[in-house]
Each structure stands twice: as C-alpha cells, then as structure tokens.
Design a protein around this motif. Sequence first.
Motif, short mmCIF file in Angstrom:
data_model
loop_
_atom_site.label_atom_id
_atom_site.label_comp_id
_atom_site.label_asym_id
_atom_site.label_seq_id
_atom_site.Cartn_x
_atom_site.Cartn_y
_atom_site.Cartn_z
N VAL A 28 36.01 24.55 75.61
CA VAL A 28 35.39 23.30 75.16
C VAL A 28 33.88 23.52 75.01
CG1 VAL A 28 35.28 20.84 75.58
CG2 VAL A 28 37.20 22.14 76.46
N LEU A 50 33.48 19.35 80.03
CA LEU A 50 34.55 19.41 81.02
C LEU A 50 34.27 18.58 82.26
CD1 LEU A 50 35.46 23.21 80.90
CD2 LEU A 50 36.65 21.32 79.81
N ARG A 52 33.72 19.37 85.49
CA ARG A 52 34.68 19.71 86.54
C ARG A 52 34.10 19.52 87.94
NH1 ARG A 52 37.01 25.35 85.59
NH2 ARG A 52 39.10 24.52 85.69
N GLY A 397 35.60 27.44 81.66
CA GLY A 397 35.88 26.96 83.01
C GLY A 397 34.77 27.29 83.99
#
Length: 401
Positions: A28, A50, A52, A397
Amino acid sequence: MGQLEIEKLNETTFVLQMGPHHPATHGVLKLYCEFEGERVLRIIPDVGYLHRGVEKLAESKTYPVAMTITDRLDYISSMTNNIGYCIAIERLMGIEPTRRAKFIRTMVAELTRLSSHLLWLATHALDIGAMTVFLYAFREREQILTFFEKICGARLTVSYPRIGGVRVDVEQAVLDEIYGFTDTMLKKIDDYEELLTENRIWIARTKGIGIISAEEALSLGLTGPVLRGSGVYYDIRKLEPYDAYGEVNFEVPLGENGDTYDRYLCRIQEMRQSVFIIKQCIEKIPEGQVISEQSPQIDMPFQGKREILADGSLWNGFVSFTDKKNEIMPKGEFYSAIEAPKGELGFYIVSDGSGRPYRMRVRAPSFIHISAIPKLCQGHLLADVITIIGTLDIVMGEADR
C-alpha cells in the motif's frame, strides 16, 4: 502535491498518481509522480495507509508476547525479524543462547534470506516482464516454507525463535532434507541466471537504471543489497557477528556501478552465500539444549504442562511481567541491529525496568529505502519507475508501522 501545485504545471507536464493499490508498488504505497512526456521530473512517496501501530502495540505487551508483532513487520522475513528482536532483549538482559540454538537460528535466518530473495526475484522479474522466473522462484520458495512448517508448524508468521534460543529442536531428518536441498538450490540459481543475467532485454531494463553512488547511498541511510550494490562493504553479519555468523565462512558480494543490474547480481550472489552458510550450520551444529536456562525467567518455563499447573510458575511469571511495579528488567535504553534480507533491521528499546518495553522503535530497511525513490527515479522514464521500486525490494508492512 496539492491541487495548487498541480494547477501550476505547464502544458508539457502532467501528474500521475500511482497506487496505493497498484500491483507494482508491492504494497500500500502511493506515489505522486510529475512527468514531462514520459520522463520523471519529480516523485513524492506518500507512506501512511496501513496505520498498523506496531511500535505502540509492543509497548502494551510483555517482552515475549511483543515478539509476535515482529512477525508482521516484513512478513516475508518473519524468522529474521524474530531473531533481531530476541537478540535485542538478550543483550539487554545478558542472556546467552545455547550454541545449538545459535546454529539453528543462523540456519533458519539464511533460509529466510533465500525465501525473501526468491520472492523479490519473482516479483521483480514479473514487473519487468519475465514470467518464467516468477514460476521457478516460487517453486523453490515453496520448498523452504515446507521446511519451516516441519521445523515449527508455521510457514509465514512463525514466532519460532525465543529469547534465549528457539522454541523447539529441529529433527535430524529435517536437517538432512535441508542439506540435500542446498545442492539442488545452487543448480536452480544457475537456472535463474541463465534466464536473466545475459538476457538482452533484462540488461536493457536494468543496466544504468536507478544509479546511486556510494556517497549518496550512505547519506540516505540505505543498507543491505541496495547499499552493497553501490560497492559499500557493510554487512552486520561480518562487522558485528551474532548467533553463529562468527563461526561460518562466507563472502559479501559487492557491486560496482550502483545500478539496478548490480543490485540484482548482489542478491543472486547472496543467495549462493546463504546456501554455503546453511550447509556449514548443519555440518557444525552441536548437540545440546535449544534454549538457555536463563530464559524461563522471562519466557515460558521449562516444565511440562502438569508441573506448570501444579507449582503455579506460569501464573507467577504472568503476574511478575504484567505488574508495572515489579522491576525485573534492567533500566535504560539501547539499540541492537541485525542483517535482515532487506538491510539493517534495528530495535531501539527504552526499558523502565518492568516486563514491558516503555518505548520501542523499529529501524526498518523498507521505510528508509522508500526515501530513495525520488533520487533514483529522477530523469528516468515511467517504465523505469516500476523497475526501481522492484530493485529496492520494499514490503510496506515494515514501512508504515
């Protein structure tokens, strides 16, 4: 790049927004690209889709539990993420893993490097237009994931390393399988090179593309194959050996021109070196325990399930770690890094003495490498942007944490 800036562009320039859901961005990632014709004038990476919150999540977990979060950083390299985090805590506490555990961790770390580089090669080649390599590389990667499954029962997010060692021992039959695979793997790497290294289309798409000098690479903080492709000898496995890296022999491949082709060659040679390290680990692995006797004070106890329930050691350990008043860790702040497949993976941890990190910051290579995209792409063509994103080998990530 806001609306006002877009309006200022003259008739020969235009803005293309690539991503955040573009297959060639490998996650992303959104790029605001300004072109004149097909040539790049400016690129602005936008990292932040994201959310996260990995670092803040870790501050609410105990040290052993927080390790499971590291699996989800660069999820292609969860073994090395776990090892990097465990080594950081071991250095904080003065815990020395057993020798057998060190060799096992080095072996699985290099299997992870192979797996990561195979996925990079597959997707990078596919982005540029080589479909066959994609199928070949995934074939070998699948075999490595099968080894992980036999070692610890998981394939992707493994949580196999432990503070002070590893969770379970590796059976001799599995070690024999991995040893046999190493000879096969060397032949497969030759196959990849036969398809790409002298291929005139591959050379045209990679040579002279995304050149970055050693000085520029260092100033941007680049590490791993991206830095070594520019001829800089920097590999933490050699400069600050950890686990069993000080007991095995291997070379650090370097590039000369700092272009996409050199970075490709570096990773290909690194795969060969990983195979040699794995073979040495299996040949030299000693007998013994796979987790340090110091480890149960912060991780799962040694006893079996019946004994744990009988003497309450698991509950006592849980209480000591979750109670902020208990000072069971050394106070202070420190930084520890390892050589992950994509570059330097570092953990900066502030300890207040309790069983949870007061602050944790992750130095992830993908996040740093994204900052090089504007420099590498400037003056190149639109098609080269895809090539340059691939040569950096980013996983979002660990970039948007």
